[in-house]
Motif scaffolding. Sequence first.
Motif, short mmCIF file in Angstrom:
data_model
loop_
_atom_site.label_atom_id
_atom_site.label_comp_id
_atom_site.label_asym_id
_atom_site.label_seq_id
_atom_site.Cartn_x
_atom_site.Cartn_y
_atom_site.Cartn_z
N LYS A 257 0.83 -1.21 0.00
CA LYS A 257 0.00 0.00 0.00
C LYS A 257 0.86 1.26 0.00
O LYS A 257 0.39 2.34 0.34
CB LYS A 257 -0.92 0.02 1.23
CG LYS A 257 -2.00 -1.06 1.21
CD LYS A 257 -3.04 -0.78 0.15
CE LYS A 257 -4.21 -1.75 0.26
NZ LYS A 257 -5.25 -1.49 -0.75
N ASN B 130 -8.22 14.87 -13.76
CA ASN B 130 -7.10 15.41 -14.53
C ASN B 130 -7.49 15.75 -15.96
O ASN B 130 -6.85 16.60 -16.58
CB ASN B 130 -5.95 14.39 -14.53
CG ASN B 130 -5.28 14.29 -13.19
OD1 ASN B 130 -5.31 15.20 -12.37
ND2 ASN B 130 -4.68 13.13 -12.91
N LEU C 289 -11.34 5.02 -7.10
CA LEU C 289 -10.38 6.10 -6.90
C LEU C 289 -9.60 6.45 -8.17
O LEU C 289 -9.56 7.60 -8.59
CB LEU C 289 -9.41 5.73 -5.77
CG LEU C 289 -8.34 6.77 -5.42
CD1 LEU C 289 -8.98 8.09 -5.03
CD2 LEU C 289 -7.42 6.25 -4.34
N LYS C 290 -8.97 5.47 -8.79
CA LYS C 290 -8.12 5.77 -9.95
C LYS C 290 -8.90 6.37 -11.12
O LYS C 290 -8.44 7.36 -11.72
CB LYS C 290 -7.36 4.52 -10.38
CG LYS C 290 -6.26 4.12 -9.39
CD LYS C 290 -5.45 2.93 -9.89
CE LYS C 290 -4.35 2.58 -8.90
NZ LYS C 290 -3.55 1.41 -9.37
N PRO C 291 -10.08 5.83 -11.47
CA PRO C 291 -10.84 6.49 -12.56
C PRO C 291 -11.26 7.92 -12.20
O PRO C 291 -11.37 8.77 -13.09
CB PRO C 291 -12.06 5.57 -12.72
CG PRO C 291 -11.61 4.23 -12.23
CD PRO C 291 -10.69 4.54 -11.09
N THR C 292 -11.51 8.17 -10.92
CA THR C 292 -11.89 9.53 -10.52
C THR C 292 -10.71 10.48 -10.68
O THR C 292 -10.87 11.63 -11.11
CB THR C 292 -12.38 9.55 -9.06
OG1 THR C 292 -13.51 8.68 -8.94
CG2 THR C 292 -12.80 10.96 -8.65
N ILE C 293 -9.50 10.01 -10.36
CA ILE C 293 -8.31 10.83 -10.57
C ILE C 293 -8.15 11.14 -12.05
O ILE C 293 -7.85 12.28 -12.43
CB ILE C 293 -7.05 10.13 -10.02
CG1 ILE C 293 -7.14 10.01 -8.49
CG2 ILE C 293 -5.79 10.88 -10.42
CD1 ILE C 293 -6.04 9.18 -7.87
N GLN C 294 -8.36 10.15 -12.90
CA GLN C 294 -8.27 10.36 -14.35
C GLN C 294 -9.32 11.37 -14.80
O GLN C 294 -9.03 12.28 -15.60
CB GLN C 294 -8.45 9.03 -15.08
CG GLN C 294 -8.33 9.16 -16.60
CD GLN C 294 -8.46 7.82 -17.30
OE1 GLN C 294 -8.49 6.77 -16.66
NE2 GLN C 294 -8.56 7.85 -18.62
N GLY D 285 -2.47 17.01 -6.65
CA GLY D 285 -1.52 16.13 -7.30
C GLY D 285 -0.13 16.71 -7.47
O GLY D 285 0.69 16.13 -8.18
N SER E 199 -3.94 13.51 -4.93
CA SER E 199 -4.26 13.67 -6.36
C SER E 199 -5.64 14.27 -6.58
O SER E 199 -5.96 14.70 -7.68
CB SER E 199 -4.18 12.32 -7.07
OG SER E 199 -2.86 11.81 -7.01
N ASP F 158 -5.35 5.68 3.85
CA ASP F 158 -6.01 5.13 2.67
C ASP F 158 -7.26 5.95 2.30
O ASP F 158 -8.00 6.34 3.18
CB ASP F 158 -6.47 3.69 2.93
CG ASP F 158 -5.30 2.71 2.99
OD1 ASP F 158 -4.26 3.03 2.42
OD2 ASP F 158 -5.47 1.65 3.60
N ILE G 162 -15.91 9.09 -6.48
CA ILE G 162 -15.10 7.97 -6.00
C ILE G 162 -15.98 6.75 -5.74
O ILE G 162 -15.65 5.63 -6.12
CB ILE G 162 -14.31 8.36 -4.73
CG1 ILE G 162 -13.25 9.42 -5.05
CG2 ILE G 162 -13.65 7.13 -4.11
CD1 ILE G 162 -12.55 9.98 -3.84
#
Length: 252
Positions: free
Chosen positions: A24, A248, A240-245, A150, A121, A54, A235
């Motif tokens: 992690k 951005n 999480l990762k798709p939301t960061i994308q 980020g 991010s 987290d 989210i």
Amino acid sequence: MSELSVLQEKKGRIAYIILNRPEKLNALNNQLLTELDQALNEIEQDDSISVGYDVGKYSHPTVTEDRDKLEEFTKRWLRIWAFPKPIIAQVHGYALAGGTQLLASCDFVITAENAQFGFPSLPLGGGFVGIYWGWHIGHQRAKLLDLTAGSRITGIEATEYGFAARCFKEAELEDKTLEIAKGIAKTPLDILKLKKQAHNRVMDIQGFRTSVMFGPEQDAIIHTTEGIQSIREKINELGLKPTIQWFNEQEI
């Protein structure tokens, strides 16, 4: 029994506290923080030693509950800041978000040149992490990094800015940090304690403790804003990762 999230190692008069959640990236969770408290208790009582989040699904605490939880974090960082023995943070890889509060509360940060320091991010809070940075790098740089979701700086930049004391190539980091710790450990423990206390008192007079204790209230209030609620909903919807994308890729 689950694997320990915090390991301890002793080398002469120097104690190592090692964060042990590599899968992690050493993100802070309850188990790690509890074990960190236990390690600090043991090292504080050992006079042979001289040196030593987290983001996922979001629950919906009340503002008071949120503020109280955030204050627990702040009191833990203040305990590290006021810890009677010098604490050196040895950093490689990533040091982000709440993890930088831990670093900013240590006496010295020694980093690998290629380490990455920075902020979350996504803009999920405010007034909690960035105020620690201002004490080390100045308010303009702290605002610029904090207000840019980020944002990242390298270990070299962190040293140039004043967030870290020294930086080395990653292959040399452990040996160089141990060399610095050994130099500190030569000074008798009672002198080290008094010297550290003198420096901390100056920061206290300047308002360090008071300013970071404002953070939990400010962050809890910001968590109730429409902007943050919309990101939390994203989210929960996308992960999480798709939301960061998604964040951005927004056009301004």
